[in-house]
Design an enzyme around this catalytic site. Structure first.
Site, PDB file in Angstrom:
ATOM      1  N   ILE A 172       8.538   8.892 -12.706  1.00  0.00           N
ATOM      2  CA  ILE A 172       9.644   9.574 -13.396  1.00  0.00           C
ATOM      3  C   ILE A 172       9.451  11.097 -13.330  1.00  0.00           C
ATOM      4  O   ILE A 172       9.813  11.817 -14.259  1.00  0.00           O
ATOM      5  CB  ILE A 172       9.879   9.074 -14.846  1.00  0.00           C
ATOM      6  CG1 ILE A 172       8.633   9.251 -15.719  1.00  0.00           C
ATOM      7  CG2 ILE A 172      10.384   7.634 -14.868  1.00  0.00           C
ATOM      8  CD1 ILE A 172       8.941   9.190 -17.218  1.00  0.00           C
ATOM      9  N   LEU A 187       0.839  -1.215   0.000  1.00  0.00           N
ATOM     10  CA  LEU A 187       0.000   0.000   0.000  1.00  0.00           C
ATOM     11  C   LEU A 187       0.867   1.255   0.000  1.00  0.00           C
ATOM     12  O   LEU A 187       1.996   1.246   0.488  1.00  0.00           O
ATOM     13  CB  LEU A 187      -0.951  -0.003   1.201  1.00  0.00           C
ATOM     14  CG  LEU A 187      -0.388   0.064   2.628  1.00  0.00           C
ATOM     15  CD1 LEU A 187       0.044   1.446   3.039  1.00  0.00           C
ATOM     16  CD2 LEU A 187      -1.432  -0.466   3.586  1.00  0.00           C
ATOM     17  N   CYS A 209       9.692   3.863   3.746  1.00  0.00           N
ATOM     18  CA  CYS A 209      10.008   2.601   3.062  1.00  0.00           C
ATOM     19  C   CYS A 209      11.201   2.660   2.110  1.00  0.00           C
ATOM     20  O   CYS A 209      12.175   1.924   2.303  1.00  0.00           O
ATOM     21  CB  CYS A 209       8.770   2.104   2.324  1.00  0.00           C
ATOM     22  SG  CYS A 209       7.457   1.622   3.463  1.00  0.00           S
ATOM     23  N   LYS A 232       9.270  -7.870  -2.203  1.00  0.00           N
ATOM     24  CA  LYS A 232       8.958  -6.571  -1.585  1.00  0.00           C
ATOM     25  C   LYS A 232      10.124  -5.598  -1.777  1.00  0.00           C
ATOM     26  O   LYS A 232       9.952  -4.456  -2.204  1.00  0.00           O
ATOM     27  CB  LYS A 232       8.658  -6.780  -0.099  1.00  0.00           C
ATOM     28  CG  LYS A 232       8.492  -5.496   0.690  1.00  0.00           C
ATOM     29  CD  LYS A 232       7.286  -4.686   0.263  1.00  0.00           C
ATOM     30  CE  LYS A 232       7.324  -3.295   0.834  1.00  0.00           C
ATOM     31  NZ  LYS A 232       6.266  -2.434   0.347  1.00  0.00           N
ATOM     32  N   LYS A 246      14.864   3.049   3.604  1.00  0.00           N
ATOM     33  CA  LYS A 246      15.327   1.918   4.432  1.00  0.00           C
ATOM     34  C   LYS A 246      15.376   0.622   3.621  1.00  0.00           C
ATOM     35  O   LYS A 246      16.252  -0.206   3.826  1.00  0.00           O
ATOM     36  CB  LYS A 246      14.466   1.796   5.689  1.00  0.00           C
ATOM     37  CG  LYS A 246      13.291   0.851   5.606  1.00  0.00           C
ATOM     38  CD  LYS A 246      12.645   0.638   6.953  1.00  0.00           C
ATOM     39  CE  LYS A 246      11.210   0.147   6.803  1.00  0.00           C
ATOM     40  NZ  LYS A 246      11.045  -1.109   6.090  1.00  0.00           N
ATOM     41  N   LYS A 262       5.478  13.262   1.038  1.00  0.00           N
ATOM     42  CA  LYS A 262       4.670  13.338  -0.182  1.00  0.00           C
ATOM     43  C   LYS A 262       3.287  13.854   0.214  1.00  0.00           C
ATOM     44  O   LYS A 262       2.972  13.887   1.421  1.00  0.00           O
ATOM     45  CB  LYS A 262       4.599  11.987  -0.881  1.00  0.00           C
ATOM     46  CG  LYS A 262       3.849  10.921  -0.104  1.00  0.00           C
ATOM     47  CD  LYS A 262       3.677   9.690  -0.966  1.00  0.00           C
ATOM     48  CE  LYS A 262       2.864   8.632  -0.254  1.00  0.00           C
ATOM     49  NZ  LYS A 262       2.622   7.458  -1.057  1.00  0.00           N
TER      50      LYS A 262
HETATM   51  N1  LIG Z   1       4.082   2.713   5.872  1.00  0.00           N
HETATM   52  C1  LIG Z   1       3.992   2.184   4.661  1.00  0.00           C
HETATM   53  O1  LIG Z   1       3.604   2.828   3.706  1.00  0.00           O
HETATM   54  C2  LIG Z   1       4.372   0.740   4.436  1.00  0.00           C
HETATM   55  C3  LIG Z   1       4.013   0.135   3.223  1.00  0.00           C
HETATM   56  C4  LIG Z   1       4.344  -1.192   3.021  1.00  0.00           C
HETATM   57  C5  LIG Z   1       5.071  -1.891   3.987  1.00  0.00           C
HETATM   58  N2  LIG Z   1       5.433  -1.269   5.137  1.00  0.00           N
HETATM   59  C6  LIG Z   1       6.157  -2.058   6.148  1.00  0.00           C
HETATM   60  O2  LIG Z   1       5.222  -2.450   7.154  1.00  0.00           O
HETATM   61  C7  LIG Z   1       5.845  -2.455   8.439  1.00  0.00           C
HETATM   62  C8  LIG Z   1       5.098  -1.532   9.378  1.00  0.00           C
HETATM   63  O3  LIG Z   1       5.207  -0.205   8.881  1.00  0.00           O
HETATM   64  P1  LIG Z   1       4.308   0.993   9.439  1.00  0.00           P
HETATM   65  O4  LIG Z   1       4.594   2.171   8.595  1.00  0.00           O
HETATM   66  O5  LIG Z   1       2.928   0.517   9.617  1.00  0.00           O
HETATM   67  O6  LIG Z   1       4.996   1.189  10.895  1.00  0.00           O
HETATM   68  P2  LIG Z   1       4.488   2.114  12.072  1.00  0.00           P
HETATM   69  O7  LIG Z   1       5.722   2.554  12.775  1.00  0.00           O
HETATM   70  O8  LIG Z   1       3.509   3.113  11.589  1.00  0.00           O
HETATM   71  O9  LIG Z   1       3.681   1.081  13.020  1.00  0.00           O
HETATM   72  C9  LIG Z   1       4.265   0.032  13.699  1.00  0.00           C
HETATM   73  C10 LIG Z   1       3.461  -0.187  14.992  1.00  0.00           C
HETATM   74  O10 LIG Z   1       3.933  -1.361  15.636  1.00  0.00           O
HETATM   75  C11 LIG Z   1       3.834  -1.147  17.036  1.00  0.00           C
HETATM   76  N3  LIG Z   1       4.637  -2.132  17.753  1.00  0.00           N
HETATM   77  C12 LIG Z   1       5.975  -2.192  17.909  1.00  0.00           C
HETATM   78  N4  LIG Z   1       6.314  -3.263  18.640  1.00  0.00           N
HETATM   79  C13 LIG Z   1       5.180  -3.917  18.957  1.00  0.00           C
HETATM   80  C14 LIG Z   1       4.877  -5.088  19.682  1.00  0.00           C
HETATM   81  N5  LIG Z   1       5.834  -5.827  20.246  1.00  0.00           N
HETATM   82  N6  LIG Z   1       3.590  -5.459  19.799  1.00  0.00           N
HETATM   83  C15 LIG Z   1       2.609  -4.708  19.257  1.00  0.00           C
HETATM   84  N7  LIG Z   1       2.836  -3.580  18.543  1.00  0.00           N
HETATM   85  C16 LIG Z   1       4.105  -3.188  18.398  1.00  0.00           C
HETATM   86  C17 LIG Z   1       4.282   0.290  17.202  1.00  0.00           C
HETATM   87  O11 LIG Z   1       3.869   0.826  18.447  1.00  0.00           O
HETATM   88  C18 LIG Z   1       3.599   0.947  15.996  1.00  0.00           C
HETATM   89  O12 LIG Z   1       2.322   1.444  16.336  1.00  0.00           O
HETATM   90  C19 LIG Z   1       7.296  -2.072   8.196  1.00  0.00           C
HETATM   91  O13 LIG Z   1       8.070  -3.220   8.052  1.00  0.00           O
HETATM   92  C20 LIG Z   1       7.240  -1.308   6.874  1.00  0.00           C
HETATM   93  O14 LIG Z   1       8.446  -1.353   6.189  1.00  0.00           O
HETATM   94  C21 LIG Z   1       5.088   0.021   5.402  1.00  0.00           C
END
Ligand SMILES: NC(=O)c1ccc[n+]([C@@H]2O[C@H](COP(=O)([O-])OP(=O)(O)OC[C@H]3O[C@@H](n4cnc5c(N)ncnc54)[C@H](O)[C@@H]3O)[C@@H](O)[C@H]2O)c1
Length: 444
Positions: free
Chosen positions: A257, A156, A267, A211, A270, A331
């Site tokens: 582009i 997403l 994302c 991914k 990292k 963005k």
């Molecule tokens: N943000 C994006 O657009 C996106 C898109 C695709 C994939 N991802 C991937 O998805 C994953 C999550 O990203 P995000 O942006 O949602 O992160 P985020 O930081 O917004 O949310 C992560 C949540 O996990 C919680 N958390 C941490 N440890 C925990 C535990 N032990 N138990 C319960 N909750 C816990 C945190 O408090 C936080 O609320 C990452 O690996 C990211 O790379 C993110």
């Protein structure tokens, strides 16, 4: 179906709310008590278009639960999603401590067969390591429980998250288990009727790589066009014309582009670092992606260099100037400022002795938190024109809709001098010249 989603951030909250919205019962669990309390009161902790009504409707109708206690829905749930953060370590490798903390909790409480589905972005091999880790913990409990580990990376886009989740280009499911495959297929079939063609099954390792490869490809397109835009500046060509010509080729296309000030967000930076690191670990030098990262780092400072050069050429330099900033988020349509180019540009301006007046439709609270150490140099405004008053120039950093067709007369009236640095190529150079602006953009 009954689902527990662990981690209620951008991914977990969207996934949980969307699965609930199609009729499932979902427990969204997070360690952040404040976040969970807010969600129970109907306050959404992030800005994401369309998320609030879905969350609140499903919460009120009893399909979506919020808790800090994993056990609330764990025993009943057939699907356990892991959606916690996977930030970078200083060396670019992935910090998996949140994923392992969750795996430990799962292993402690597992009593019968469940699917443990990893939605967090994790390096290749993590699925196998998690399986071994949970197996070991279960053995230590002296019991025998079957489970499957599935890799289901999320694609997403923030700002379009609900639509992307409900109507994805593809759903990647990495598993070697037939049972897990059938159950995952059943779960996602609820999202769209023509489920089969959009669900791509593969082994766990390939799903994990998919991914990173996808995000790296998009980052590559951005760095590619930024490199071309830098060449255009040297050879006096117009990158916007080049982009039109290049994107018309169906094999290339127009998406990703657009030249600018580099990619940011939680994302791309990292994930590019992480795949380079994986290459190193396995003895393969990721030459292309190293270049992509380097170009991006340089590009983030490019607009600052233009601002600095402009004032240096005027002989009075940056010191003592006030620059208006439109856009702080990495963005539009998000309040996320993680790795945002605005962080680099604003910090460089402040180091150069500049005061900042900033506006962003959604990211101001996040900016106040991130810029705490330089708060005396930054003032925030709810009105984007008020923000311009007594400023020496305007820099546009995020292409929010509200900045796309502004009142240029008002901009001119409020700025001390009619100078615009446009990091997103939102305005036409010829029109800006006609209106009497000193106008600088990217690659033209
Ligand atoms: N943000 C994006 O657009 C996106 C898109 C695709 C994939 N991802 C991937 O998805 C994953 C999550 O990203 P995000 O942006 O949602 O992160 P985020 O930081 O917004 O949310 C992560 C949540 O996990 C919680 N958390 C941490 N440890 C925990 C535990 N032990 N138990 C319960 N909750 C816990 C945190 O408090 C936080 O609320 C990452 O690996 C990211 O790379 C993110």
């Amino acid at each position: 179906m009954k689902i527990t989603v662990i981690g209620t951030g951008y991914v977990g909250l969207v996934a949980g709310a969307c699965f609930a919205d199609i009729g499932n019962e979902v427990w969204c669990v997070d360690v952040d008590q404040t976040k969970i309390d807010k969600l129970k009161q109907g306050i959404i902790p992030i800005y994401e278009k369309g998320l609030e009504p879905i969350v609140n409707k499903n919460f009120q109708e009893g399909r979506l639960h919020f808790s800090t206690n994993l056990l609330d829905g764990f025993d009943q749930s057939q699907f356990i999603f892991i959606a916690v953060g996977t930030p970078s370590n200083p060396d670019g490798s992935v910090d998996l401590k949140y994923v392992y903390a969750v795996a430990e909790e799962i292993a402690k409480n597992l009593k019968d067969y469940k699917l443990i589905i990893n939605k967090s972005t994790v390096p290749v091999g993590t699925g196998k390591q998690l399986r071994d880790f949970i197996d070991q913990k279960i053995k230590e409990r002296g019991i025998n429980v079957d489970f499957d580990i599935v890799s289901n990376p999320e694609f997403l886009r923030e700002g379009n998250a609900i639509e992307d989740f409900m109507n994805p280009d593809r759903v990647i499911i990495g598993t070697e288990s037939i049972r897990a495959k059938e159950q995952m297929n059943e779960l996602y079939s609820g999202l769209f009727k023509d489920a089969e063609p959009r669900i791509i099954f593969m082994d766990v390792r390939s799903a994990e790589v998919t991914k990173y490869a996808s995000n790296s490809m998009l980052a590559t397109k951005i760095s590619f066009i930024n490199e071309i835009s830098n060449l255009c500046e040297k050879v006096d060509a117009n990158v916007e014309m080049v982009r039109l010509g290049v994107g018309a080729d169906k094999r290339i296309g127009y998406s990703f582009i657009s030249p600018g000030i580099g990619y940011g967000g939680s994302c791309f930076p990292k994930d590019v670092k992480a795949i380079i690191n994986t290459g190193n670990e396995y003895g393969y030098d990721m030459k292309l992606l190293k270049a992509v990262e380097l170009i991006n780092e340089t590009q983030k400072a490019h607009l600052f260099d233009k601002i600095q050069n402009y004032f240096d050429n005027k002989k009075d330099g940056l010191k003592g100037k006030t620059i208006a900033i439109w856009g702080l988020a990495f963005k539009p349509e998000t309040d996320d400022m993680r790795e945002s180019p605005s962080q680099v540009i604003i910090r460089k301006l402040v180091e150069g002795g500049t005061k900042i007046k900033a506006h962003d439709p959604e990211a101001q609270n996040e900016a106040k938190r991130l810029f705490k150490d330089i708060e005396t140099s930054i003032e925030y405004f709810d009105d984007n024109y008020e923000c311009l008053k007594d400023c020496d120039a305007l820099a546009l950093l995020t292409e929010w809709n509200i900045y796309k067709q502004p009142n240029f007369q008002l901009i001119k009236k409020h700025l001390k001098n009619p100078i615009i640095f446009d990091g997103r190529n939102q305005y036409r150079p010829s029109e800006m010249k006609e209106m009497g602006f000193d106008y600088f953009s990217i690659g033209r």
